[in-house]
Design a protein around this motif. Structure first.
Motif, PDB file in Angstrom:
ATOM      1  N   THR A   3       0.814  -1.210   0.000  1.00  0.00           N
ATOM      2  CA  THR A   3       0.000   0.000   0.000  1.00  0.00           C
ATOM      3  C   THR A   3       0.857   1.273   0.000  1.00  0.00           C
ATOM      4  OG1 THR A   3      -0.139  -0.231   2.362  1.00  0.00           O
ATOM      5  CG2 THR A   3      -2.035  -0.992   1.102  1.00  0.00           C
ATOM      6  N   GLU A   4       2.153   1.098  -0.129  1.00  0.00           N
ATOM      7  CA  GLU A   4       3.084   2.220  -0.031  1.00  0.00           C
ATOM      8  C   GLU A   4       2.758   3.353  -1.020  1.00  0.00           C
ATOM      9  OE1 GLU A   4       5.371   2.165   2.382  1.00  0.00           O
ATOM     10  OE2 GLU A   4       5.870   4.223   1.888  1.00  0.00           O
ATOM     11  N   HIS A   5       2.307   2.979  -2.237  1.00  0.00           N
ATOM     12  CA  HIS A   5       2.035   4.002  -3.241  1.00  0.00           C
ATOM     13  C   HIS A   5       0.902   4.951  -2.820  1.00  0.00           C
ATOM     14  CE1 HIS A   5      -0.759   0.751  -4.181  1.00  0.00           C
ATOM     15  NE2 HIS A   5      -1.524   1.644  -4.764  1.00  0.00           N
ATOM     16  N   LYS A   6       0.047   4.482  -1.920  1.00  0.00           N
ATOM     17  CA  LYS A   6      -1.016   5.375  -1.431  1.00  0.00           C
ATOM     18  C   LYS A   6      -0.558   6.136  -0.184  1.00  0.00           C
ATOM     19  CE  LYS A   6      -4.810   2.325  -2.764  1.00  0.00           C
ATOM     20  NZ  LYS A   6      -5.722   1.314  -2.227  1.00  0.00           N
ATOM     21  N   LYS A   7       0.690   5.923   0.172  1.00  0.00           N
ATOM     22  CA  LYS A   7       1.260   6.491   1.387  1.00  0.00           C
ATOM     23  C   LYS A   7       0.469   6.074   2.628  1.00  0.00           C
ATOM     24  CE  LYS A   7       3.454  10.500  -0.683  1.00  0.00           C
ATOM     25  NZ  LYS A   7       3.449  11.944  -0.816  1.00  0.00           N
ATOM     26  N   LEU A   8      -0.215   4.941   2.502  1.00  0.00           N
ATOM     27  CA  LEU A   8      -0.932   4.414   3.659  1.00  0.00           C
ATOM     28  C   LEU A   8      -0.044   3.357   4.299  1.00  0.00           C
ATOM     29  CD1 LEU A   8      -3.815   4.584   5.001  1.00  0.00           C
ATOM     30  CD2 LEU A   8      -4.321   2.496   3.762  1.00  0.00           C
ATOM     31  N   ARG A   9       0.257   3.554   5.569  1.00  0.00           N
ATOM     32  CA  ARG A   9       1.131   2.582   6.239  1.00  0.00           C
ATOM     33  C   ARG A   9       0.306   1.725   7.180  1.00  0.00           C
ATOM     34  NH1 ARG A   9       5.927   5.801   8.731  1.00  0.00           N
ATOM     35  NH2 ARG A   9       6.773   3.697   8.989  1.00  0.00           N
ATOM     36  N   GLU A  10       0.831   0.555   7.475  1.00  0.00           N
ATOM     37  CA  GLU A  10       0.093  -0.378   8.336  1.00  0.00           C
ATOM     38  C   GLU A  10       1.009  -1.005   9.376  1.00  0.00           C
ATOM     39  OE1 GLU A  10      -3.039  -2.014   4.962  1.00  0.00           O
ATOM     40  OE2 GLU A  10      -2.385  -3.338   6.581  1.00  0.00           O
ATOM     41  N   LYS A  11       0.419  -1.238  10.541  1.00  0.00           N
ATOM     42  CA  LYS A  11       1.128  -1.975  11.603  1.00  0.00           C
ATOM     43  C   LYS A  11       0.112  -2.894  12.255  1.00  0.00           C
ATOM     44  CE  LYS A  11       4.508   1.411  13.168  1.00  0.00           C
ATOM     45  NZ  LYS A  11       4.792   2.378  14.228  1.00  0.00           N
ATOM     46  N   GLU A  12       0.577  -3.983  12.808  1.00  0.00           N
ATOM     47  CA  GLU A  12      -0.361  -4.927  13.418  1.00  0.00           C
ATOM     48  C   GLU A  12       0.196  -5.498  14.716  1.00  0.00           C
ATOM     49  OE1 GLU A  12      -2.305  -7.751  10.676  1.00  0.00           O
ATOM     50  OE2 GLU A  12      -1.850  -9.294  12.170  1.00  0.00           O
ATOM     51  N   LEU A  13      -0.702  -5.692  15.669  1.00  0.00           N
ATOM     52  CA  LEU A  13      -0.327  -6.310  16.944  1.00  0.00           C
ATOM     53  C   LEU A  13      -1.382  -7.360  17.266  1.00  0.00           C
ATOM     54  CD1 LEU A  13       1.371  -6.112  19.723  1.00  0.00           C
ATOM     55  CD2 LEU A  13      -0.485  -4.636  20.488  1.00  0.00           C
ATOM     56  N   VAL A  14      -0.953  -8.541  17.676  1.00  0.00           N
ATOM     57  CA  VAL A  14      -1.898  -9.581  18.092  1.00  0.00           C
ATOM     58  C   VAL A  14      -1.621  -9.902  19.557  1.00  0.00           C
ATOM     59  CG1 VAL A  14      -2.761 -11.916  17.656  1.00  0.00           C
ATOM     60  CG2 VAL A  14      -1.947 -10.519  15.751  1.00  0.00           C
ATOM     61  N   VAL A  15      -2.668  -9.826  20.374  1.00  0.00           N
ATOM     62  CA  VAL A  15      -2.509 -10.156  21.801  1.00  0.00           C
ATOM     63  C   VAL A  15      -3.617 -11.114  22.239  1.00  0.00           C
ATOM     64  CG1 VAL A  15      -1.382  -7.990  22.475  1.00  0.00           C
ATOM     65  CG2 VAL A  15      -3.888  -8.153  22.567  1.00  0.00           C
TER      66      VAL A  15
END
Lengths: 148, 121
Positions: A3-15
């Motif tokens: 998704t980098e081209h949309k400058k949308l970044r992502e992060k994920e956490l699972v707990v």
């Protein structure tokens, strides 16, 4: 990242669905929200809304069973932070939660719906989606330009 | 894991409960125990000092609702003091100032108990 081209970044956490992990989730969201450029006041509101969503999942979706899974996804650019929280517990219908009535709680010695009210008050958008037997999702978002 | 603790001081018959750290669904039982222990000892005049409280969620706010009626039924009260703006804003958003007396300083909150007693005598 795709998704980098949309400058949308992502992060994920699972707990796991244990209340000990609420602080882990808050710390995870705090760092990213600050990095995006929200003021500390707004960041505090965002982590409270996320805490309330996760607390509801632990108590209601997983009925305090501590081994369920909670996935917290952050999607963000320089204009908006969206937090998507996914669980696989009991489906939840937010329509059944009335707005809080403190006088009633006073008589009943208990509270309910405060978390939902806080989420709605503190975030720009709160959306629930449940696919029975598969997953429940709550989406919280905050825009940077309206954050004041 | 978030840390939370309470400590208690006797201020001339008024029990001042100091909150420290992060009060959420995980740590709320600590505060429940503190209130339960005070009630067991028939100590109903309580001031809660929020000076060192960094964070509160609705699970923490719920603890105050759970005990307040029992305490007031015994001619006591839970008065709140020394909140940061951040913590006060959450109490305010949920309408708590209608149900609880909130003071800037611990001293003010403690003194309110003796003022009330004087009025009753």
């Amino acid at each position: 990242m795709k998704t980098e081209h949309k400058k949308l970044r992502e992060k994920e956490l699972v707990v796991k669905s244990n209340t000990t992990n609420l602080s882990t989730v808050r710390d995870f969201v705090y760092a990213t929200a600050l990095e995006i450029g929200f003021t500390t006041e707004i960041v505090d509101n965002i982590i409270l809304a996320v805490d309330e969503a996760c607390t509801n999942i632990i108590k209601h979706a997983y009925k305090s069973f501590p081994e369920g899974e909670i996935t917290v996804k952050l999607k963000y650019n320089n204009k908006k932070l969206t937090i998507v929280i996914i669980d696989h517990g009991v489906p939840f219908n937010p329509e059944t939660i009335p707005d809080p009535d403190l006088q009633k709680y006073y008589r009943q010695h208990r509270v309910g719906g405060l978390g939902m009210y806080l989420m709605k008050s503190l975030m720009d958008e709160v959306k629930y989606v449940s696919v029975p037997g598969k997953y429940n999702q709550v989406l919280l978002s905050k825009n940077l330009n309206t954050a004041h | 894991m978030a840390e939370f603790s309470t400590s208690i001081k006797d201020a001339g018959g008024v029990n001042v409960v100091y909150l420290k750290g992060y009060l959420d669904a995980h740590t709320a039982p600590v505060l429940e125990n503190t209130f339960s222990n005070l009630i067991e000892k028939s100590k109903y005049s309580i001031v809660v000092n929020f000076k060192d409280l960094s964070y509160i969620s609705s699970a923490g706010l719920g603890v105050f609702m759970a005990f307040i009626e029992k305490i007031r039924d015994n001619s006591g009260d839970i008065k709140l003091s020394s909140m940061s703006d951040k913590v006060f804003n959450i109490f305010d958003l949920l309408g708590f100032p209608l149900l609880y007396e909130i003071y800037k300083s611990e001293e003010e909150a403690v003194n309110k108990f003796s003022e009330t007693k004087k009025l009753e005598n």
